[in-house]
Design a protein around this motif. Structure first.
Motif, PDB file in Angstrom:
ATOM      1  N   ASN A 291      -8.850  97.935  50.849  1.00  0.00           N
ATOM      2  CA  ASN A 291      -8.339  99.104  50.197  1.00  0.00           C
ATOM      3  C   ASN A 291      -6.606  98.515  49.881  1.00  0.00           C
ATOM      4  N   LYS A 292      -6.354  98.443  48.633  1.00  0.00           N
ATOM      5  CA  LYS A 292      -4.964  97.960  48.239  1.00  0.00           C
ATOM      6  C   LYS A 292      -4.365  98.792  47.426  1.00  0.00           C
ATOM      7  N   LYS A 293      -3.143  98.844  47.091  1.00  0.00           N
ATOM      8  CA  LYS A 293      -2.332  99.341  46.012  1.00  0.00           C
ATOM      9  C   LYS A 293      -1.017  98.407  45.766  1.00  0.00           C
ATOM     10  N   LEU A 294      -0.888  98.318  44.412  1.00  0.00           N
ATOM     11  CA  LEU A 294       0.087  97.587  43.997  1.00  0.00           C
ATOM     12  C   LEU A 294       1.526  98.162  43.377  1.00  0.00           C
ATOM     13  N   GLU A 295       2.535  98.048  43.897  1.00  0.00           N
ATOM     14  CA  GLU A 295       3.583  98.848  43.218  1.00  0.00           C
ATOM     15  C   GLU A 295       4.290  97.769  42.342  1.00  0.00           C
ATOM     16  N   ILE A 296       4.143  98.086  41.060  1.00  0.00           N
ATOM     17  CA  ILE A 296       5.154  97.146  40.082  1.00  0.00           C
ATOM     18  C   ILE A 296       6.394  97.346  39.447  1.00  0.00           C
ATOM     19  N   TYR A 297       7.115  96.592  39.457  1.00  0.00           N
ATOM     20  CA  TYR A 297       8.672  96.828  39.050  1.00  0.00           C
ATOM     21  C   TYR A 297       8.827  96.002  37.753  1.00  0.00           C
ATOM     22  N   PRO A 298       8.737  96.422  36.404  1.00  0.00           N
ATOM     23  CA  PRO A 298       8.553  95.654  35.161  1.00  0.00           C
ATOM     24  C   PRO A 298       9.823  94.711  34.928  1.00  0.00           C
ATOM     25  N   ASP A 299      11.067  95.310  35.700  1.00  0.00           N
ATOM     26  CA  ASP A 299      12.478  94.743  35.126  1.00  0.00           C
ATOM     27  C   ASP A 299      13.147  94.070  36.422  1.00  0.00           C
TER      28      ASP A 299
END
Length: 319
Positions: A291-299
């Protein structure tokens, strides 16, 4: 949004470029057996730093090749035992740093262990003993020797061994141990949970030590990966051994370890990261099967990711 790497849709499909050695699994089975055969000779020494709500210790243990490894250990007072623990890993060339940034977890009832990587900015030993260069970084240390001499093999095993030590402490619930770290610490978080599959939750941030060949092909062998350029310029200037070199680096490429992880993962990535390019991080993330989750920060690049530490804390509270 500007791009320094692939579009996001392609990143989610990317499977990495660095080759995986055919005997990769055998290599790590042998390494784990070596680690487990060691008498760690654990020492717990009360630290000069103490606080009312926790006991603080300098912890030492013997790792592979006989090096004495150091970690800070904070044990909360007046909490139910056994209780959860979190193991922390620091960035490249650094150390476990101050006690104060670990106290929030101790206040919440966690035991906290924070390791100094051997031969970097803290107290852990690097006992050496490899053929070839020892200058310009730890990725290339041992590259001209047997693959078992790669320094990151030893550091990955130190990380897993420390997690195992935490699980054996009578005050810790071995079913409630998590790991966390950023950059090199993120890479060690992946490696630790792969080599110690009892880890239940892990929170890596922009992990280093992934997909070396992709870093090279992007012309990003700079900053943390500069030693790759140094190695080629000094030891293989015409790239006669390029395939061999990247194959050997495959033993310590965390993307190839990721599929071994059984714990739940919360990972942070900045899409403007030029230190650890996003595609190298996705190479690892995409191979995770738990089980996994990715927190993305585009800038954001290789820097503080706002509110991720808060999210990681809340995630680890689920242990």
């Amino acid at each position: 949004m500007p791009l320094i790497d692939m579009p996001l849709k392609e990143l989610y499909m990317y499977q990495g470029r660095n080759p995986r050695p055919a005997d990769f699994d055998v290599y790590w089975v042998r390494a784990i057996a070596e680690m487990k055969a060691i008498d760690p000779q654990i020492e717990l020494i009360p630290s000069d730093f103490q606080v009312p709500h926790a006991d603080c210790f300098d912890l030492y243990f013997t790792g592979v090749s006989g090096a004495r490894i150091y970690a800070k250990y904070i044990r909360p007072k007046h909490v139910i035992t056994p209780h959860p623990a979190v193991v922390q890993f620091h960035g490249y060339s650094g150390s476990s740093q101050d006690w104060t940034d670990k106290l929030s977890y101790a206040l919440l009832g966690f035991s906290v262990l924070s390791m100094d990587c051997r031969g970097q900015g803290g107290r852990s030993e690097d006992v050496g003993g490899v053929k070839g260069t020892t200058y310009r970084g730890h990725i290339i240390r041992g590259l001209n020797d047997h693959p078992d001499k790669l320094l990151y093999r030893q550091i990955y095993l130190d990380a897993a061994q420390l997690a195992g030590i935490a699980m054996e402490m009578p005050e810790v619930d071995p079913e409630r141990v998590g790991v966390m770290g950023s950059s090199q610490g993120g890479g060690l978080t992946i490696a630790c949970a792969a080599l110690e599959p009892r880890i239940k939750r892990l929170a890596p941030v922009y992990p280093f030590l992934s997909d070396y060949l992709r870093v090279w092909e992007m012309d990003q062998a700079k900053d943390a990966y500069f030693e790759l350029e140094y190695y080629f310029r000094n030891f293989d200037p015409q790239h006669v051994r390029e395939d061999e070199i990247f194959m050997k680096l495959g033993y310590i490429d965390i993307q190839h370890l990721a599929e071994r992880i059984q714990g739940e993962v919360l990972m942070g990535v900045g899409l403007m990261d030029t230190i650890c390019p996003p595609s190298t991080q996705f190479a690892t993330y995409n191979k995770l099967t738990s089980n996994k989750k990715l927190e993305i920060y585009p800038d954001f690049g290789h820097e503080n990711l706002p509110k991720f530490n808060d999210k990681a804390l809340q995630f680890l509270l689920g242990l």
